[in-house]
Every structure is written in C-alpha cells, then in structure tokens.
Scaffold this active site. Sequence first.
Site, PDB file in Angstrom:
ATOM      1  CG  ASN A 151      -0.425  -0.232   2.521  1.00 37.19           C
ATOM      2  OD1 ASN A 151       0.611  -0.875   2.671  1.00 37.19           O
ATOM      3  ND2 ASN A 151      -1.079   0.286   3.538  1.00 37.19           N
ATOM      4  CD  GLU A 197      -1.510   4.689   4.597  1.00 32.34           C
ATOM      5  OE1 GLU A 197      -1.048   5.554   5.372  1.00 32.34           O
ATOM      6  OE2 GLU A 197      -2.212   3.723   4.972  1.00 32.34           O
ATOM      7  CB  CYS A 205      -5.244  -1.343  -1.587  1.00 31.60           C
ATOM      8  SG  CYS A 205      -6.541  -0.502  -0.679  1.00 31.60           S
ATOM      9  CD  GLU A 238      -5.436  -5.844  -1.393  1.00 28.97           C
ATOM     10  OE1 GLU A 238      -4.795  -4.781  -1.251  1.00 28.97           O
ATOM     11  OE2 GLU A 238      -6.301  -6.212  -0.591  1.00 28.97           O
ATOM     12  CB  CYS A 243     -11.030  -2.393   0.463  1.00 25.84           C
ATOM     13  SG  CYS A 243     -10.312  -1.645  -1.018  1.00 25.84           S
ATOM     14  CB  CYS A 245      -8.866  -4.152  -3.762  1.00 23.77           C
ATOM     15  SG  CYS A 245      -7.600  -2.920  -3.381  1.00 23.77           S
TER      16      CYS A 245
HETATM   17  N1  THU Z   1      -5.200  -1.593   2.566  1.00 23.71           N
HETATM   18  C1  THU Z   1      -4.608  -2.412   1.643  1.00 23.71           C
HETATM   19  O1  THU Z   1      -3.536  -2.108   1.120  1.00 23.71           O
HETATM   20  N2  THU Z   1      -5.236  -3.570   1.341  1.00 23.71           N
HETATM   21  C2  THU Z   1      -6.342  -4.049   1.970  1.00 23.71           C
HETATM   22  O2  THU Z   1      -6.806  -5.137   1.653  1.00 23.71           O
HETATM   23  C3  THU Z   1      -6.967  -3.255   3.035  1.00 23.71           C
HETATM   24  C4  THU Z   1      -6.483  -1.868   3.165  1.00 23.71           C
HETATM   25  C5  THU Z   1      -4.488  -0.368   2.973  1.00 23.71           C
HETATM   26  C6  THU Z   1      -5.040   0.921   2.513  1.00 23.71           C
HETATM   27  C7  THU Z   1      -4.496   1.877   3.562  1.00 23.71           C
HETATM   28  O3  THU Z   1      -3.177   2.260   3.195  1.00 23.71           O
HETATM   29  C8  THU Z   1      -4.400   1.048   4.820  1.00 23.71           C
HETATM   30  O4  THU Z   1      -4.452  -0.309   4.383  1.00 23.71           O
HETATM   31  C9  THU Z   1      -5.495   1.314   5.823  1.00 23.71           C
HETATM   32  O5  THU Z   1      -6.734   1.164   5.269  1.00 23.71           O
END
Ligand code: THU
Length: 125
Positions: free
Chosen positions: A42, A44, A53, A55, A86, A89
């Site tokens: 991920n 941000e 994210c 994925e 999520c 994704c």
């Molecule tokens: N996140 C992911 O990378 N994958 C997931 O399956 C769930 C959420 C990340 C997004 C964000 O950077 C952090 O987790 C908190 O939501």
Amino acid sequence: MDDLNLIKASVKMQESAYAVYSNFKVGAALLCSDGSVITGCNVENKSYGGTICAERNAFTKAVSEGQRNYEKIAISASTDKPVIPCGICLQFMSEFVSDDFILLCADGSGNYVKYTFRELLPIRF
Ligand code: THU
C-alpha cells in the site's frame, strides 16, 4: 509457486509499504500464469483518497508489465485476522480475474484463508 512461498513474498512486501498515516502495512504477491510473481504494497497519500492498496498496486504493476493472466494473489498484514481486500480492490480485480481466481488472505502469524474470487464478490458490475 506454492501458497506458503507466495504468502512469504507478500509478507516481505510489507517492509516497502508507505503507510505513514494509518501505520497499517499491507503486502501482496500476485502469481501470473507464466509463473512470474509481481508484488505490491500500500502507498498512502496526504490526500487520503489518493491511497492505493497493496492489491491494486500489484495488479497495476502486472498489467503495465504486459501480464494479463493470473492464478492467485497472496495478501498479508500484521493483523489478528486474515486481511481481506476492500471493495474497491475487488472491483478493480474483477476486471482481470475469473470467478475461480484464488486469494490467499493471511494474518500476522502466517495463518491464512483461501477464497475464490466468487466467494468475495459473487455478483459483478
Ligand atoms: N489496505 C490495503 O492495502 N489492502 C487491503 O486489503 C486493506 C487496506 C491499505 C489501505 C491503507 O493504506 C491502509 O491499508 C489502511 O486502510
């Protein structure tokens, strides 16, 4: 590549996560049909909606490298329960995978649950 090694690759990717706002580090490893593995984490952004994210990062890398066929993806985080993709994704992945695509969702202890894409998104847009 077997499930455990794919999960291992996803765990390694947590180290690359740029999760300065949530501190929730996620790693992903996507096994392509030709045997190659494309990883993601991920990333941000101060404008939170700009966050990508792990994925989607793995899938955008794979698509941009010309890969179009995928077998399974491992996703992991240091959580008590296996981390599940999520909704955004799942919608993103639905563009590229069949109902039988496998998702290995792992927690922080190496336990994982295996889902088919169909189980997580039974009906598609
Ligand atoms: N996140 C992911 O990378 N994958 C997931 O399956 C769930 C959420 C990340 C997004 C964000 O950077 C952090 O987790 C908190 O939501």
